[in-house]
Enzyme design. Structure first.
Site, PDB file in Angstrom:
ATOM      1  CD  GLU A  83      34.143  28.584  40.319  1.00  0.00           C
ATOM      2  OE1 GLU A  83      34.713  28.748  41.412  1.00  0.00           O
ATOM      3  OE2 GLU A  83      33.667  29.514  39.656  1.00  0.00           O
ATOM      4  CE  LYS A 267      35.531  32.134  43.813  1.00  0.00           C
ATOM      5  NZ  LYS A 267      35.056  31.243  42.745  1.00  0.00           N
ATOM      6  CG  ASP A 283      51.989  28.872  50.494  1.00  0.00           C
ATOM      7  OD1 ASP A 283      50.747  28.985  50.520  1.00  0.00           O
ATOM      8  OD2 ASP A 283      52.703  29.065  51.500  1.00  0.00           O
ATOM      9  CG  HIS A 381      27.670  28.758  36.241  1.00  0.00           C
ATOM     10  ND1 HIS A 381      27.745  29.357  37.462  1.00  0.00           N
ATOM     11  CD2 HIS A 381      28.913  28.843  35.726  1.00  0.00           C
ATOM     12  CE1 HIS A 381      28.971  29.781  37.676  1.00  0.00           C
ATOM     13  NE2 HIS A 381      29.696  29.488  36.627  1.00  0.00           N
TER      14      HIS A 381
HETATM   15  C1  MEV Z   1      32.975  32.929  39.889  1.00  0.00           C
HETATM   16  O1  MEV Z   1      33.776  31.948  40.482  1.00  0.00           O
HETATM   17  C2  MEV Z   1      33.785  34.112  39.456  1.00  0.00           C
HETATM   18  C3  MEV Z   1      32.969  35.325  38.994  1.00  0.00           C
HETATM   19  O2  MEV Z   1      32.026  35.672  39.999  1.00  0.00           O
HETATM   20  C4  MEV Z   1      33.941  36.453  38.755  1.00  0.00           C
HETATM   21  C5  MEV Z   1      33.289  37.788  38.471  1.00  0.00           C
HETATM   22  O3  MEV Z   1      32.133  38.015  38.868  1.00  0.00           O
HETATM   23  O4  MEV Z   1      33.999  38.639  37.889  1.00  0.00           O
HETATM   24  C6  MEV Z   1      32.182  35.002  37.753  1.00  0.00           C
END
Ligand code: MEV
Length: 442
Positions: A83, A267, A283, A381
Site C-alpha cells: 500500500e 487498520k 506471523d 493518494h
Molecule cells: C488506510 O490504509 C489507513 C487509514 O484509513 C487509517 C485511518 O483512517 O486512521 C488512513
C-alpha cells in the site's frame, strides 16, 4: 552511532538506496550485494518445502522507513507492504518525533500462554485446589521438556487455573502455562509443552485434556510506546499547530466510542505493524488476532491509541499492544529476506522488535490522523496514484518526477478518474492516460 535520519532517500534509485544504506552501516557489503542481485528471495525449491502445492514465489515491495529513534537508539524500520503512503507516513512521523527524542517503548514482561482445556472433571473446585498444590512440581516437570530453553534463561514461569462455565452447564478447567520463550515467538515450544503436560494434568484432575495448544492472545506480553509531538510542528499554511493537535485528540476520542471508526484507525496502525512483521519473518495473522482481541478487551472494540495534550501543551500519543515477535526460529531459518529485514533494523532482542512494532503503530496512527484532519487522505493518494499511472505507461525515468508533478498539478487525473467511475466499474489506466495531456517534451 549510525544515524537513521536520511533526507531525500526516496529520491534515490533502488541501487543508490542500497549503496547509501551500506555506506551508513545499515547493510553489510554481503547483504548489500545480495539485495542488488535479488539473492535475498527464497528459491522455488525452498518455497516448495515451506508449504504444499507450491507454484512459485509471490512478490511484495521491501522498503525501509528511516528517521526512527526508539529508546534513544537510532533505527531504520524494514517494511514489506503493497500500500502506498505507509512508508512515507512512517518516515515523516518518525522525522517529526526526532525533535522530542523519538519514541519511548517498553515491554516489561513477555510470556506466551499455553492452554490445556480439561473436560469431564467431577469436582471442579477441589480439583483446582489439588492442581494449585501441585503447581511447583508441574512447573518443574514442564521445564524438563525443553532443557535448551532453560539453558537460554527461558522456561515455564507460572501456571494459572481458570474455570469456564459453558452454555450446557458443564464446566471446563483451562490451565494456562506462562512461558518465557526468550527471543523465539515460541509457538512450537509451547505446543510441545502443552501436549507433554496433558497426561500429568489428566491424572491429577481425573478429566480429559481435549485442547493442548498456545493461545495467540498475548495479554502477558503487552508492549507500550509513547511519543510527544511539538505542537508548533503540526500545522501547515492553512491550519495552526494547536488546531491540528486538538483535531487529532478529537478524532482519537471518536475512535474510542465509534466502532466503525476504531476499526479503520486500528487498520491504519496495523498497516505499519504487519509490514514490520512480514519484513522480519513474523506471523502477522497471530499478531492481528491478538491485537484486535485486545482492542475489545473492555467489552467494546475501541482504538489502540490515546492522544492527549501534554502538561506543556504538546501532543502526546500512547499505544499499548499485546505482541510477542520472534527473532530466532520459525521462517527465519528458511527465508533470507526475513533475516535481512531483521539485520536492517539492527535489533538484538525480541523485546526490541516488539518495542519497534509498537512505536511503528503509534507513528502510523499519527501520520494517518494528521493527514485526515488537515489535507485529507486523498491528496497524498492522488500523488501516489499519479505515480502508478506514470509507471503503468512506462514513463522513462528521466521524465518520471516531472510527469507525476504535472499529473497531480493539472487536476486532470482527479477529473478523469471521476469521469471513468461514473460510467465504469473500474478505472482503465491506459485509457485514463490518453485523456491526460502527457506532452512532457514542452
Ligand atoms: C488506510 O490504509 C489507513 C487509514 O484509513 C487509517 C485511518 O483512517 O486512521 C488512513
Amino acid at each position: 552511532m549510525t544515524k537513521s535520519h536520511m533526507s531525500k532517500f526516496y529520491k534515490l534509485s533502488i541501487t543508490d538506496r542500497i549503496i547509501e544504506l551500506e555506506k551508513l552501516g545499515w547493510l553489510s557489503p554481503k547483504d548489500a550485494n545480495k539485495l542488488k542481485l535479488g539473492h535475498h528471495i527464497i528459491t522455488n525449491e525452498v518455497a516448495d518445502k515451506m508449504i504444499e502445492n507450491t507454484l512459485g514465489i509471490f512478490g511484495l515491495p521491501l522498503s525501509v522507513a528511516p528517521n526512527f529513534i526508539i529508546n534513544d537508539r537510532e533505527c531504520i524500520v524494514p517494511i514489506v507492504v503493497e500500500e502506498p503512503s505507509v512508508v512515507a507516513g512512517l518516515s515523516q512521523a518518525a522525522l517529526m518525533a526526532r525533535a522530542t527524542n523519538g519514541f519511548k517503548a517498553n515491554l516489561s514482561e513477555s510470556f506466551l500462554t499455553g492452554q490445556i482445556h480439561i473436560i469431564n472433571v467431577k469436582n471442579i473446585e477441589s480439583t483446582i485446589i489439588n492442581l494449585k498444590k501441585e503447581c511447583s512440581n508441574l512447573i518443574e516437570k514442564a521445564n524438563e521438556i525443553h532443557p535448551r530453553l532453560n539453558a537460554r534463561g527461558g522456561g515455564v514461569r507460572n501456571i494459572e487455573f481458570k474455570i469456564l462455565n459453558l452454555r450446557d452447564k458443564t464446566s471446563v478447567i483451562s490451565v494456562h502455562m506462562l512461558v518465557d520463550t526468550c527471543d523465539a515467538m515460541g509457538a512450537n515450544l509451547v505446543n510441545t509443552i502443552c501436549e507433554s503436560m496433558a497426561p500429568t494434568l489428566e491424572k491429577i484432575s481425573g478429566g480429559k485434556a481435549i485442547l493442548k495448544i498456545l493461545s495467540n492472545f498475548l495479554d502477558h506480553s503487552v508492549c507500550s510506546s509513547t511519543v510527544i509531538y511539538n505542537t508548533d510542528s503540526l500545522g501547515n499554511s492553512s491550519i495552526s499547530g494547536e488546531e491540528v493537535r486538538d483535531l487529532i485528540i478529537l478524532a482519537n476520542q471518536i475512535a474510542t466510542f465509534d466502532v466503525h471508526r476504531a476499526v479503520t484507525s486500528n487498520k491504519g496502525i496495523m498497516n505499519g505493524i504487519d509490514a514490520v512483521a512480514i519484513a522480519t519473518g513474523n506471523d502477522w495473522r497471530a499478531i492481528e488476532a491478538s491485537i484486535h482481541a485486545y482492542a475489545a478487551r473492555n467489552g467494546q472494540y475501541s482504538t489502540l491509541t490515546k492522544w492527549s495534550s501534554s502538561s506543556n501543551g504538546n501532543l502526546k500519543g500512547e499505544i499499548k499492544i499485546p505482541i510477542k515477535p520472534g527473532i530466532v526460529g520459525g521462517s527465519l531459518l528458511l527465508n533470507p529476506a526475513a533475516s535481512l529485514g531483521l539485520k536492517l533494523c539492527g535489533i538484538e532482542t525480541a523485546k526490541q522488535l516488539a518495542e519497534m512494532m509498537a512505536s511503528v503503530g503509534i507513528a502510523q496512527n499519527f501520520a494517518a490522523l494528521r493527514a485526515l484532519v488537515t489535507d485529507g487522505i486523498q491528496k497524498g493518494h492522488m500523488r501516489l496514484h499519479a505515480r502508478s499511472v506514470a509507471s503503468l505507461v512506462k514513463t522513462p525515468n528521466h521524465f518520471f518526477d516531472d510527469v507525476v508533478k504535472r499529473l497531480v498539478k493539472s487536476d486532470e487525473i482527479k477529473q478523469a478518474i471521476k469521469e471513468q467511475l461514473k460510467t465504469k466499474e473500474s478505472v482503465n489506466i491506459p485509457e485514463l492516460v490518453n485523456t491526460i495531456d502527457m506532452n512532457y517534451e514542452n
